[in-house]
Motif scaffolding. Sequence first.
Motif, PDB file in Angstrom:
ATOM      1  N   HIS A   1       0.835  -1.199   0.000  1.00 24.05           N
ATOM      2  CA  HIS A   1       0.000   0.000   0.000  1.00 24.05           C
ATOM      3  C   HIS A   1       0.876   1.258   0.000  1.00 24.05           C
ATOM      4  N   GLY A   2       0.547   2.195  -0.901  1.00 21.74           N
ATOM      5  CA  GLY A   2       1.299   3.440  -0.996  1.00 21.74           C
ATOM      6  C   GLY A   2       2.548   3.363  -1.843  1.00 21.74           C
ATOM      7  N   GLN A   3       2.842   2.198  -2.411  1.00 22.70           N
ATOM      8  CA  GLN A   3       4.035   2.060  -3.251  1.00 22.70           C
ATOM      9  C   GLN A   3       3.824   2.807  -4.570  1.00 22.70           C
ATOM     10  N   VAL A   4       4.810   3.594  -4.970  1.00 20.24           N
ATOM     11  CA  VAL A   4       4.735   4.311  -6.241  1.00 20.24           C
ATOM     12  C   VAL A   4       4.900   3.315  -7.385  1.00 20.24           C
ATOM     13  N   VAL A   5       3.937   3.308  -8.301  1.00 22.06           N
ATOM     14  CA  VAL A   5       3.939   2.313  -9.378  1.00 22.06           C
ATOM     15  C   VAL A   5       3.966   2.941 -10.769  1.00 22.06           C
ATOM     16  N   GLY A   6       3.919   4.255 -10.852  1.00 21.09           N
ATOM     17  CA  GLY A   6       3.951   4.885 -12.166  1.00 21.09           C
ATOM     18  C   GLY A   6       4.046   6.394 -12.046  1.00 21.09           C
ATOM     19  N   ARG A   7       4.171   7.059 -13.211  1.00 16.63           N
ATOM     20  CA  ARG A   7       4.302   8.509 -13.245  1.00 16.63           C
ATOM     21  C   ARG A   7       3.382   9.068 -14.318  1.00 16.63           C
ATOM     22  N   LEU A   8       2.763  10.181 -13.984  1.00 17.18           N
ATOM     23  CA  LEU A   8       2.012  10.931 -14.987  1.00 17.18           C
ATOM     24  C   LEU A   8       2.883  12.073 -15.490  1.00 17.18           C
ATOM     25  N   VAL A   9       3.063  12.144 -16.785  1.00 16.70           N
ATOM     26  CA  VAL A   9       3.813  13.224 -17.414  1.00 16.70           C
ATOM     27  C   VAL A   9       2.811  14.216 -17.993  1.00 16.70           C
ATOM     28  N   TYR A  10       2.887  15.464 -17.566  1.00 19.39           N
ATOM     29  CA  TYR A  10       1.972  16.503 -18.018  1.00 19.39           C
ATOM     30  C   TYR A  10       2.586  17.258 -19.190  1.00 19.39           C
ATOM     31  N   GLU A  11       1.721  17.641 -20.117  1.00 18.24           N
ATOM     32  CA  GLU A  11       2.159  18.361 -21.313  1.00 18.24           C
ATOM     33  C   GLU A  11       1.149  19.462 -21.630  1.00 18.24           C
ATOM     34  N   ARG A  12       1.645  20.592 -22.077  1.00 14.24           N
ATOM     35  CA  ARG A  12       0.753  21.696 -22.423  1.00 14.24           C
ATOM     36  C   ARG A  12      -0.019  21.390 -23.709  1.00 14.24           C
ATOM     37  N   MET A  13      -1.249  21.848 -23.741  1.00 11.79           N
ATOM     38  CA  MET A  13      -2.029  21.802 -24.962  1.00 11.79           C
ATOM     39  C   MET A  13      -1.610  22.962 -25.869  1.00 11.79           C
TER      40      MET A  13
END
Length: 363
Positions: A322-334
């Motif tokens: 529980h609480g383990q980081v499993v991925g990343r969201l990469v944000y990009e401008r429109m």
Amino acid sequence: MTGVLPSQQIAELIASGAVAAERPFVDGQIQPASLDLRLGSIAYRVRASFLAGDGRSVADRIAEFEMHRIDLTAGAVLEKGCVYVVPLMERLALPRDLQAIANAKSSTGRLDLLTRVITDGGAEFDRIAPGHEGQLYAEICPRSFSVLVRPGMRLNQIRFRRGRAVLNDDALARLHADTTLVSGGPATIDEGLGFSVDLTPGRDGLVGWRARPHTGVIDLDRIGHYDPAGFWDRIEGDTGVDGRGRIVLDPGAFYILVSREAVHIPPDYAAEMAPYLAMVGEFRVHYAGFFDPGFGHGPAGGHGARGVLEVRCHEAPFVLEHGQVVGRLVYERMAERPAQLYGEGIASNYQGQGLKLSKHFRS
């Protein structure tokens, strides 16, 4: 106008002929920051997955590896564990300053349906080079369930971008301070926004789902039709997770879990789940990686939406905590704010979601 192209600019690509199709485009095919791609009428059963490679066409490679071809016109079953290549209805004639990236749609990933776009001369899955001209193809490999498909079904989506407008960590931290990108957990910012897994039971004791190994066929046109019990085993807090909030993933098994954080994608941004990194663990998370502008956005009906995690364990049993980081969201401008946001007057099946199976199953 650097960034991801919004719906109105995708419509302009269609009007200019940069994106064309063998049949007229249909309502709902253009999404806030992507275009749904449609299956054509023929599927080729092939011996193995492949990429065309430099100077080679997909048609040439199909001729090398084809086992048989299937007419999809009246509907046909793509069987679990087999690999198929289906020419899509759409084709591209991209300008030299425009590239594209494809991904599975959310409902596709939640069925453990591995599907990737390939192109003539392509050296990578789901990546389409600037200036590319030609037919698009979907490689489809059902992993957990056999599926019934027909022409026009939309399993993949494509995003267009001009240049790169990815937010670095400093810009992402500023955006989080201004708009609160995540709630329900700390904002872990390191080459993107970290996603962690929630293994605490809900009110009904449910933690997640595990795909059953032997099931019937899923007709992808049937929405809200199937009883989850025929296809999934429930993972509950008193049986599947130990007292320390840990679950042991079995090799080859497929799980639906949920993120601890509720995610928000502001209207002027799009996001993508970063590729799996081997150093994270012996598993893969999230086949369907696009998050549209407005996902979890309050004015669009979201108020935060948790990310559903499509988890497949690889070679060895692996302890997920529980609480383990499993991925990343990469944000990009429109490149421009979309004319319509995710969940705002359009059929958006997962706005405001929590732990949720694909739309084919009854709630």
